[in-house]
Design a protein around this motif. Sequence first.
Motif, PDB file in Angstrom:
ATOM      1  N   ASP A  79       0.863  -1.033   0.037  1.00  9.63           N
ATOM      2  CA  ASP A  79       0.082   0.062   0.197  1.00  9.63           C
ATOM      3  C   ASP A  79       0.886   1.238   0.042  1.00  9.63           C
ATOM      4  O   ASP A  79       0.632   2.224   0.920  1.00  9.63           O
ATOM      5  N   LEU A  80       1.681   1.298  -0.610  1.00  8.24           N
ATOM      6  CA  LEU A  80       2.828   2.512  -0.973  1.00  8.24           C
ATOM      7  C   LEU A  80       1.863   3.614  -1.445  1.00  8.24           C
ATOM      8  O   LEU A  80       0.960   3.590  -2.129  1.00  8.24           O
ATOM      9  N   CYS A  81       2.408   4.785  -0.721  1.00 10.93           N
ATOM     10  CA  CYS A  81       1.613   6.110  -0.992  1.00 10.93           C
ATOM     11  C   CYS A  81       2.397   7.223  -1.293  1.00 10.93           C
ATOM     12  O   CYS A  81       2.680   8.163  -0.603  1.00 10.93           O
ATOM     13  N   PRO A  82       3.225   7.141  -2.610  1.00  7.38           N
ATOM     14  CA  PRO A  82       4.227   8.284  -2.774  1.00  7.38           C
ATOM     15  C   PRO A  82       3.563   9.559  -3.058  1.00  7.38           C
ATOM     16  O   PRO A  82       4.015  10.900  -2.732  1.00  7.38           O
ATOM     17  N   ASP A  83       2.286   9.691  -3.541  1.00  5.75           N
ATOM     18  CA  ASP A  83       1.684  10.770  -3.872  1.00  5.75           C
ATOM     19  C   ASP A  83       1.395  11.583  -2.553  1.00  5.75           C
ATOM     20  O   ASP A  83       1.173  12.686  -2.496  1.00  5.75           O
ATOM     21  N   ASP A  84       1.403  10.792  -1.373  1.00  2.84           N
ATOM     22  CA  ASP A  84       0.884  11.479  -0.138  1.00  2.84           C
ATOM     23  C   ASP A  84       2.170  11.872   0.718  1.00  2.84           C
ATOM     24  O   ASP A  84       2.191  12.165   2.072  1.00  2.84           O
ATOM     25  N   THR A  85       3.615  11.690   0.005  1.00  4.55           N
ATOM     26  CA  THR A  85       4.890  11.821   0.959  1.00  4.55           C
ATOM     27  C   THR A  85       5.493  13.111   0.586  1.00  4.55           C
ATOM     28  O   THR A  85       5.698  13.385  -0.659  1.00  4.55           O
ATOM     29  N   SER A  86       5.783  14.069   1.503  1.00  3.58           N
ATOM     30  CA  SER A  86       6.641  15.239   1.178  1.00  3.58           C
ATOM     31  C   SER A  86       8.050  14.774   1.294  1.00  3.58           C
ATOM     32  O   SER A  86       8.417  13.844   1.190  1.00  3.58           O
ATOM     33  N   TYR A  87       9.065  15.807   1.275  1.00  7.42           N
ATOM     34  CA  TYR A  87      10.234  15.749   1.612  1.00  7.42           C
ATOM     35  C   TYR A  87      10.720  15.849   3.107  1.00  7.42           C
ATOM     36  O   TYR A  87      10.425  16.757   3.845  1.00  7.42           O
ATOM     37  N   PRO A  88      11.800  14.940   3.363  1.00  9.37           N
ATOM     38  CA  PRO A  88      12.089  14.735   4.618  1.00  9.37           C
ATOM     39  C   PRO A  88      12.736  16.103   5.034  1.00  9.37           C
ATOM     40  O   PRO A  88      12.833  16.775   6.022  1.00  9.37           O
ATOM     41  N   GLY A  89      13.442  16.933   4.270  1.00  9.95           N
ATOM     42  CA  GLY A  89      14.163  18.219   4.606  1.00  9.95           C
ATOM     43  C   GLY A  89      13.301  19.200   4.774  1.00  9.95           C
ATOM     44  O   GLY A  89      13.681  20.297   5.221  1.00  9.95           O
ATOM     45  N   ASP A  90      11.963  19.136   4.515  1.00  6.94           N
ATOM     46  CA  ASP A  90      11.016  20.024   4.830  1.00  6.94           C
ATOM     47  C   ASP A  90      10.537  20.218   6.328  1.00  6.94           C
ATOM     48  O   ASP A  90       9.813  20.948   6.821  1.00  6.94           O
ATOM     49  N   HIS A  91      10.961  19.014   7.171  1.00 10.53           N
ATOM     50  CA  HIS A  91      10.522  18.954   8.508  1.00 10.53           C
ATOM     51  C   HIS A  91      11.645  19.049   9.314  1.00 10.53           C
ATOM     52  O   HIS A  91      12.777  18.537   9.264  1.00 10.53           O
ATOM     53  N   ASP A  92      11.372  19.471  10.653  1.00 14.70           N
ATOM     54  CA  ASP A  92      12.305  19.430  11.714  1.00 14.70           C
ATOM     55  C   ASP A  92      12.188  18.445  12.543  1.00 14.70           C
ATOM     56  O   ASP A  92      10.896  17.933  13.180  1.00 14.70           O
ATOM     57  N   ALA A  93      13.462  17.532  12.665  1.00 18.11           N
ATOM     58  CA  ALA A  93      13.023  16.251  13.697  1.00 18.11           C
ATOM     59  C   ALA A  93      12.605  16.404  15.196  1.00 18.11           C
ATOM     60  O   ALA A  93      11.665  15.999  15.539  1.00 18.11           O
ATOM     61  N   GLU A  94      13.032  17.647  15.711  1.00 15.91           N
ATOM     62  CA  GLU A  94      12.470  18.041  16.999  1.00 15.91           C
ATOM     63  C   GLU A  94      11.057  18.414  16.880  1.00 15.91           C
ATOM     64  O   GLU A  94      10.285  17.873  17.931  1.00 15.91           O
ATOM     65  N   GLU A  95      10.582  19.215  16.122  1.00 13.79           N
ATOM     66  CA  GLU A  95       9.377  19.436  16.193  1.00 13.79           C
ATOM     67  C   GLU A  95       8.247  18.245  15.945  1.00 13.79           C
ATOM     68  O   GLU A  95       7.142  18.293  16.571  1.00 13.79           O
ATOM     69  N   VAL A  96       8.980  17.547  14.911  1.00 14.15           N
ATOM     70  CA  VAL A  96       8.048  16.343  14.701  1.00 14.15           C
ATOM     71  C   VAL A  96       7.854  15.660  15.847  1.00 14.15           C
ATOM     72  O   VAL A  96       6.810  14.872  16.193  1.00 14.15           O
TER      73      VAL A  96
END
Length: 275
Positions: A79-96
């Motif tokens: 059930d891969l969902c590439p269309d729903d996946t953003s870019y990891p570099g757009d997120h901050d690990a600590e905020e997540v």
Amino acid sequence: MATLPNPLPSLASSGLDLPPGSLVDATLDGPWHEPLLWYADGPAELRDWPRLRAAGRPLGLLPVLVTGGRRDQWPEEWDLCPDDTSYPGDHDAEEVLAGYWTDYAADEVAPENAGPHTDGSAGPGSWPGLAPVPAREAAEDADVAAAGLAGVIAADPDAWLGGARMALVPARRSADIPAAIGWSGPMNHENDVARLCAVLRSWEDRYDARVVVLGFDTMIVSVGRPPATAEEARALAAEHYAFCPDNIDQSPPYDLDAYAEKAVLNQEAWSFWWD
């Protein structure tokens, strides 16, 4: 999601010496416009990981072991969902992680297993922040450690996973592999796996972590520089809880301190499972 040019469509002419295998473009919403990964038709062999990493990386391909698990579910059924996946570099690990902690820890982590709220009230406490980099030096190169874990699994994959096969994924770095294929393993915890990949990037930097195995809803990570003290392990266990609450909530003794001692302290592999 921002990606490198995908070399998988031209894999047959790439010059890579590959065993028989399959390209996967199957997603939850139908065939993707290009292959998301290649994986072998048969079990991984002992030297496959270092050989394919050395040959595939110049092309923009990184290795990962894939497993069918107990239900014999291989990547076509993930059930891969590439269309729903953003870019990891757009997120901050600590905020997540802080967001997950707020969402889950208040109800699930016992007060004795976490610090008090900043206002002194009882409860699991506010997010404790990212764990520090371990004081110890890495015993070996992170990719050598990953190859070592892959070799242990390949030597007896049935004992670990019910079977494991080599796969190649177009990705810049190991932490991005789940996002590169739109992996939906943590769907009941997080719909956009790139947010978890941001955490994996942080673990790469602090713990020399590498993604070594993916299953339908499981992940195994090698750790080149694990926590060496109880304090370091306990701090990281909070991150593990935020990243994958099921590791503690659904695994006896359901205790964060016990998990830190058993599954984090000096452990060179971390396993995660999402219900």
